[in-house]
Structures are given as C-alpha cells and as structure tokens.
Design a protein around this motif. Structure first.
Motif, mmCIF file in Angstrom:
data_model
loop_
_atom_site.group_PDB
_atom_site.id
_atom_site.type_symbol
_atom_site.label_atom_id
_atom_site.label_comp_id
_atom_site.label_asym_id
_atom_site.label_seq_id
_atom_site.Cartn_x
_atom_site.Cartn_y
_atom_site.Cartn_z
ATOM 1 N N LEU A 290 0.824 -1.212 0.000
ATOM 2 C CA LEU A 290 0.000 0.000 0.000
ATOM 3 C C LEU A 290 0.861 1.266 0.000
ATOM 4 C CD1 LEU A 290 -2.835 -1.074 2.461
ATOM 5 C CD2 LEU A 290 -2.952 -0.902 -0.036
ATOM 6 N N ILE A 291 1.952 1.235 0.740
ATOM 7 C CA ILE A 291 2.861 2.389 0.742
ATOM 8 C C ILE A 291 3.442 2.607 -0.653
ATOM 9 C CG2 ILE A 291 5.046 3.284 1.637
ATOM 10 C CD1 ILE A 291 4.388 1.941 4.302
ATOM 11 N N ASP A 292 3.774 1.522 -1.335
ATOM 12 C CA ASP A 292 4.291 1.625 -2.705
ATOM 13 C C ASP A 292 3.291 2.305 -3.631
ATOM 14 O OD1 ASP A 292 6.760 0.457 -2.243
ATOM 15 O OD2 ASP A 292 6.081 -1.569 -2.733
ATOM 16 N N TYR A 293 2.005 2.135 -3.349
ATOM 17 C CA TYR A 293 0.967 2.766 -4.157
ATOM 18 C C TYR A 293 0.624 4.168 -3.669
ATOM 19 C CZ TYR A 293 -0.164 -1.008 -7.347
ATOM 20 O OH TYR A 293 -0.113 -1.932 -8.365
ATOM 21 N N GLY A 294 1.421 4.687 -2.746
ATOM 22 C CA GLY A 294 1.249 6.071 -2.320
ATOM 23 C C GLY A 294 0.348 6.272 -1.120
ATOM 24 N N HIS A 295 -0.135 5.208 -0.518
ATOM 25 C CA HIS A 295 -1.041 5.332 0.629
ATOM 26 C C HIS A 295 -0.258 5.630 1.902
ATOM 27 C CE1 HIS A 295 -4.592 3.964 -1.582
ATOM 28 N NE2 HIS A 295 -3.782 3.097 -2.179
ATOM 29 N N ARG A 296 -0.757 6.575 2.669
ATOM 30 C CA ARG A 296 -0.179 6.912 3.965
ATOM 31 C C ARG A 296 -1.239 6.831 5.067
ATOM 32 N NH1 ARG A 296 3.149 6.128 0.852
ATOM 33 N NH2 ARG A 296 5.009 7.346 0.304
ATOM 34 N N ASN A 297 -2.458 7.223 4.734
ATOM 35 C CA ASN A 297 -3.562 7.148 5.697
ATOM 36 C C ASN A 297 -4.209 5.763 5.571
ATOM 37 O OD1 ASN A 297 -5.681 7.510 7.433
ATOM 38 N ND2 ASN A 297 -6.573 9.268 6.362
ATOM 39 N N ALA B 89 1.809 -9.411 16.741
ATOM 40 C CA ALA B 89 2.851 -9.608 15.726
ATOM 41 C C ALA B 89 2.497 -8.866 14.446
ATOM 42 C CB ALA B 89 3.029 -11.100 15.445
ATOM 43 N N ARG B 90 1.218 -8.912 14.065
ATOM 44 C CA ARG B 90 0.783 -8.207 12.865
ATOM 45 C C ARG B 90 0.896 -6.694 13.045
ATOM 46 N NH1 ARG B 90 -4.626 -11.783 11.160
ATOM 47 N NH2 ARG B 90 -3.467 -13.640 10.518
ATOM 48 N N ALA B 91 0.554 -6.209 14.232
ATOM 49 C CA ALA B 91 0.660 -4.774 14.504
ATOM 50 C C ALA B 91 2.115 -4.305 14.408
ATOM 51 C CB ALA B 91 0.090 -4.458 15.886
ATOM 52 N N LYS B 92 3.022 -5.093 14.951
ATOM 53 C CA LYS B 92 4.444 -4.749 14.880
ATOM 54 C C LYS B 92 4.931 -4.736 13.435
ATOM 55 C CE LYS B 92 5.632 -6.537 19.470
ATOM 56 N NZ LYS B 92 6.336 -7.616 20.222
ATOM 57 N N SER B 93 4.426 -5.675 12.632
ATOM 58 C CA SER B 93 4.804 -5.722 11.218
ATOM 59 C C SER B 93 4.344 -4.469 10.484
ATOM 60 C CB SER B 93 4.189 -6.957 10.556
ATOM 61 O OG SER B 93 4.694 -8.130 11.123
ATOM 62 N N PHE B 94 3.125 -4.041 10.781
ATOM 63 C CA PHE B 94 2.563 -2.822 10.191
ATOM 64 C C PHE B 94 3.444 -1.617 10.527
ATOM 65 C CE2 PHE B 94 -0.295 0.867 10.811
ATOM 66 C CZ PHE B 94 -0.843 0.977 9.551
ATOM 67 N N LEU B 95 3.785 -1.467 11.797
ATOM 68 C CA LEU B 95 4.607 -0.335 12.234
ATOM 69 C C LEU B 95 6.018 -0.425 11.666
ATOM 70 C CD1 LEU B 95 3.440 -0.188 15.967
ATOM 71 C CD2 LEU B 95 2.722 1.306 14.090
ATOM 72 N N ARG B 96 6.536 -1.636 11.562
ATOM 73 C CA ARG B 96 7.891 -1.820 11.035
ATOM 74 C C ARG B 96 7.986 -1.371 9.581
ATOM 75 N NH1 ARG B 96 8.445 -6.617 12.884
ATOM 76 N NH2 ARG B 96 7.814 -7.768 11.011
ATOM 77 N N ALA B 97 6.947 -1.642 8.801
ATOM 78 C CA ALA B 97 6.950 -1.233 7.396
ATOM 79 C C ALA B 97 7.004 0.291 7.273
ATOM 80 C CB ALA B 97 5.714 -1.777 6.696
ATOM 81 N N PHE B 98 6.243 0.978 8.105
ATOM 82 C CA PHE B 98 6.286 2.448 8.083
ATOM 83 C C PHE B 98 7.656 2.956 8.519
ATOM 84 C CE2 PHE B 98 1.722 2.394 7.627
ATOM 85 C CZ PHE B 98 1.410 3.630 7.078
ATOM 86 N N ALA B 99 8.197 2.386 9.598
ATOM 87 C CA ALA B 99 9.481 2.848 10.120
ATOM 88 C C ALA B 99 10.603 2.666 9.105
ATOM 89 C CB ALA B 99 9.805 2.112 11.412
ATOM 90 N N ALA C 233 10.893 5.541 6.984
ATOM 91 C CA ALA C 233 10.970 6.793 7.741
ATOM 92 C C ALA C 233 9.624 7.522 7.729
ATOM 93 C CB ALA C 233 12.081 7.695 7.192
ATOM 94 N N LEU C 234 8.552 6.734 7.795
ATOM 95 C CA LEU C 234 7.195 7.274 7.830
ATOM 96 C C LEU C 234 6.551 6.963 9.178
ATOM 97 C CD1 LEU C 234 6.011 6.060 4.300
ATOM 98 C CD2 LEU C 234 6.704 8.393 4.921
ATOM 99 N N THR C 235 5.518 7.716 9.500
ATOM 100 C CA THR C 235 4.789 7.504 10.748
ATOM 101 C C THR C 235 3.309 7.344 10.446
ATOM 102 O OG1 THR C 235 6.390 8.863 11.957
ATOM 103 C CG2 THR C 235 4.281 8.425 13.039
ATOM 104 N N PRO C 236 2.708 6.221 10.818
ATOM 105 C CA PRO C 236 1.265 6.063 10.595
ATOM 106 C C PRO C 236 0.478 6.934 11.566
ATOM 107 C CG PRO C 236 2.091 4.220 11.871
ATOM 108 C CD PRO C 236 3.292 5.050 11.494
ATOM 109 N N ARG C 237 -0.789 7.127 11.309
ATOM 110 C CA ARG C 237 -1.635 7.850 12.247
ATOM 111 C C ARG C 237 -1.651 7.113 13.584
ATOM 112 N NH1 ARG C 237 -5.674 11.335 10.271
ATOM 113 N NH2 ARG C 237 -6.990 10.631 11.996
ATOM 114 N N GLY D 224 -5.352 0.316 -5.658
ATOM 115 C CA GLY D 224 -5.132 1.373 -6.639
ATOM 116 C C GLY D 224 -4.242 2.456 -6.085
ATOM 117 N N LEU D 225 -3.869 3.392 -6.910
ATOM 118 C CA LEU D 225 -3.018 4.501 -6.484
ATOM 119 C C LEU D 225 -3.766 5.424 -5.540
ATOM 120 C CD1 LEU D 225 -1.399 5.352 -9.933
ATOM 121 C CD2 LEU D 225 -0.325 4.129 -8.018
ATOM 122 N N ALA D 226 -3.078 5.891 -4.518
ATOM 123 C CA ALA D 226 -3.683 6.822 -3.561
ATOM 124 C C ALA D 226 -3.910 8.173 -4.217
ATOM 125 C CB ALA D 226 -2.773 6.998 -2.349
ATOM 126 N N GLY D 227 -5.012 8.812 -3.868
ATOM 127 C CA GLY D 227 -5.271 10.161 -4.331
ATOM 128 C C GLY D 227 -5.757 10.249 -5.754
#
Length: 364
Positions: free
Chosen positions: A177-184, A199-209, A212-216, A339-342
C-alpha cells in the motif's frame, strides 16, 4: 465356521517383515518407505486384518489418541476458520491411525488440561489461539503432557508450534500500500490479547518505520475477526474528518464488512479506497471471490491443521522433549482491490492476476 481374522504376528509372517515394521507401516509412520506402506496396507486389507486397539495400547503404553482443546464458542461463531483447522487435523490423525478427542471448554481451560493429563486418555494435545503471555505453555510443560500450539507466544518456555508467518505477511501488505502512495492506512486487526494480532501490529509499524514514515496514532484497530466489526470499523473511519485511503484487514470476514461499508459510502474498492487482507483459505469465502477480487496474502489454515497433528504424533512417538517449530509460507496475490492513492484510477484494467513472490515491482 467363519475364519478368524489374522493378528499382527500372522500378517508380519505372511509379509516376511517384523511386527514393528508392519505396525508402523499401518500407521503411516514417516520412517517407513511408501512402497512398504502400500504393500502392508494391501495385504492387511486382503487378509481382513483389524488391529486390536486395546491390546496395542497396553503393549506400547500409548492410547494413540490426541486431544484438541478449544473454547466452545468457536463452534458457535457464524464466521470462523476452526472447521478448516479441524478438517486438517482429522486428515492427519486418520492417515496415522490415531483417534481425535474433541475437548471443548467454557471457562477453565487449565482444569481441562489437568484432567486430560491425569486421566491419560490422550497421548498429547493441541491448543489454539495463544495469548501474548500464555500460561498454558508452562502448565503443560509441568504436567509432562506432549503438546503443540497453533500459533506462538512470547513466553521463554520451550514449546512446539505451527504458525502463519504473521511477522512478514503484514509487513508485505503494508509495504504494498505504501508503494501505491497510501499513507492514511487503517489496519483492522484482531484482538490485542492474542499474539498473532500483536505480531501483525508490529509488522505494520515496522513497514512504516523502514520508510521513515509515521502512521496515524489511531491507525490500528484491535477488534474481533467478523464481518460486523469490519463493517462498523470502516463506517466509523470513513465517516471521520480524515477518511483513510486504504484498509488492511486481518481476515476475509472483516474484509467483507469493509467492502460493504465502502459501497454504502458511494465509493469504489480499488478506485477510491484500496483494501488488502490475509486469506486463510476458508472454503466459500476466498479473496478471489470478492468483487472486485481482493488482494491478499494467502496460506492454508487446513494445512496448518494437518501439520499440527503430524507434529504432535511425531513428538509422541519419538518420546522427545525437543521443541519442533514450523512457520507456514504465504503467497501475496495482487488483484484489483488496490489502486493509487489520491486518484480515481485503480488497477481495473489488469487482465491477469499477479502472484508476488519476491519484492513488489511497481511496474507490474
């Protein structure tokens, strides 16, 4: 006068094999060559051999039965993967000529485990839905009852398990999803007390980190794995002041609710809002059956059931305390729900389904 059925000794003499080899072949022991197993089973069928379960149990010191301990509510849920797990376990015990004792409980699972260990009605047990810090593992080690866990816990005690690769699967979904431009992105996860959900939550946060991104701060929703919770969570978030552009769902049941909410908001999956999920391979609700087809990490929960039973029986027969561990692989299958974000331009023009086995290719 009806001819008496042959015993194990007679069958072994007829085949020119030892009784132990014949016995293990009849139980599909992995150490016996397949050709020998076929030869023994064919001879047993032709001669009308039927094992004497009681005599065998006394001779080998085992019941050749395993127990599946589970909360009774799992049989009462309209949406569950439990039947698939049970089907896999049943396949394995049948193949190995073991019996399966279903042991549901309502409140005190520890008391059920103590009773099974004291009664010696089973040689070992399978336990499910491990907590982050699961006291059952230490209890079973103290009781000396062989066991296998469906999933993992964070305890330091040794134990055997079969698990899905949650640590990688949801990182891959998030990266997609990040590759497709999604941040929210909103992650509709399972209940936080279960280790798979953390474990899934940590994986989600790890992908953002890693980007160098921060999820909501409220990006992760810890809810039960049902269509209702998926629908309610998506509705609440889409009605908010900053509606998400994408959802990650922990199950196909949640995804079905998210799809319904998106449609009721007059939005289109894959064009206005992207959705991805994890698909356990539950019959009748596959990710590929959604409209539009749902992008998912896919694995077989039924295979997990087979592996659980096989692992437990191997531990019982080997009489070893060495912990066995298996992490099931997954496949990331890209479909039209992303799909692409935005933009209002998704991947609806894709004519084929792409199976992503390595790093996601944004040119694909």
């Amino acid at each position: 006068m009806q001819k008496a059925a042959p015993d194990l000794k007679t069958l072994a003499i007829e085949l020119g094999l030892s009784q132990s080899t014949v016995s293990r072949a009849l139980r599909a022991h992995p150490g016996i060559p397949e050709t020998t197993r076929h030869r023994v089973t064919a001879a047993a069928e032709a001669m009308g051999y039927r094992p004497n379960a009681r005599a065998r149990s006394l001779a080998i010191g085992r019941t050749e039965a395993i127990g599946l301990v589970f909360p009774i509510e799992r049989l009462q849920l309209p949406e569950t993967n439990f039947v698939e797990v049970l089907a896999g376990i049943s396949t394995a015990v049948t193949r190995r000529n073991y019996s399966l004792l279903l042991t549901p409980f309502e409140d005190d699972e520890a008391a059920v485990l103590r009773r099974l260990a004291a009664s010696k009605t089973v040689d070992g047990v399978i336990i499910t839905r491990p907590l982050v810090d699961d006291a059952r593992i230490a209890l079973l080690n103290r009781l000396g009852l062989p066991f296998v866990v469906h999933g993992r816990s964070e305890v330091s005690e040794p134990y055997s398990f079969v698990d899905t690769d949650n640590d990688t699967a949801f990182e891959r979904l998030t990266n997609l999803l990040i590759d497709y431009g999604h941040r929210n992105i909103v992650f509709v996860n399972g209940l936080e007390r279960f280790r798979y959900a953390t474990a899934r939550a940590k994986s989600f946060l790890r992908a953002f980190a890693a980007r160098a991104l921060t999820p909501r701060p409220d990006a992760i929703e810890f809810v039960s794995m049902t269509e209702v919770t998926g629908y309610e969570t998506a509705t609440r978030r889409l009605d908010g002041s900053e509606p998400p552009t994408a959802f990650i769902c922990g199950s196909v049941f949640q995804a079905r609710g998210v799809y319904r909410s998106i449609a009721e908001h007059g939005l289109r999956v894959g064009l206005d809002v992207s959705v991805v999920c994890h698909d356990d391979g539950v019959r009748g609700i596959g990710a590929n059956q959604f409209v539009p087809p749902l992008t998912a990490t896919e694995t077989s929960i039924r295979q997990a059931g087979e592996d659980l039973a096989m692992m437990l029986i191997d531990l019982i027969e080997a009489k070893t305390q060495t912990a066995a561990r298996k992490i099931l692989p997954f496949e990331l299958v890209l479909r039209d729900s992303v799909g692409l974000a935005g933009t209002a331009r998704g991947l609806s023009n894709r004519s084929t389904t792409a199976v992503v086995a390595g790093v996601f290719d944004t040119d694909g």
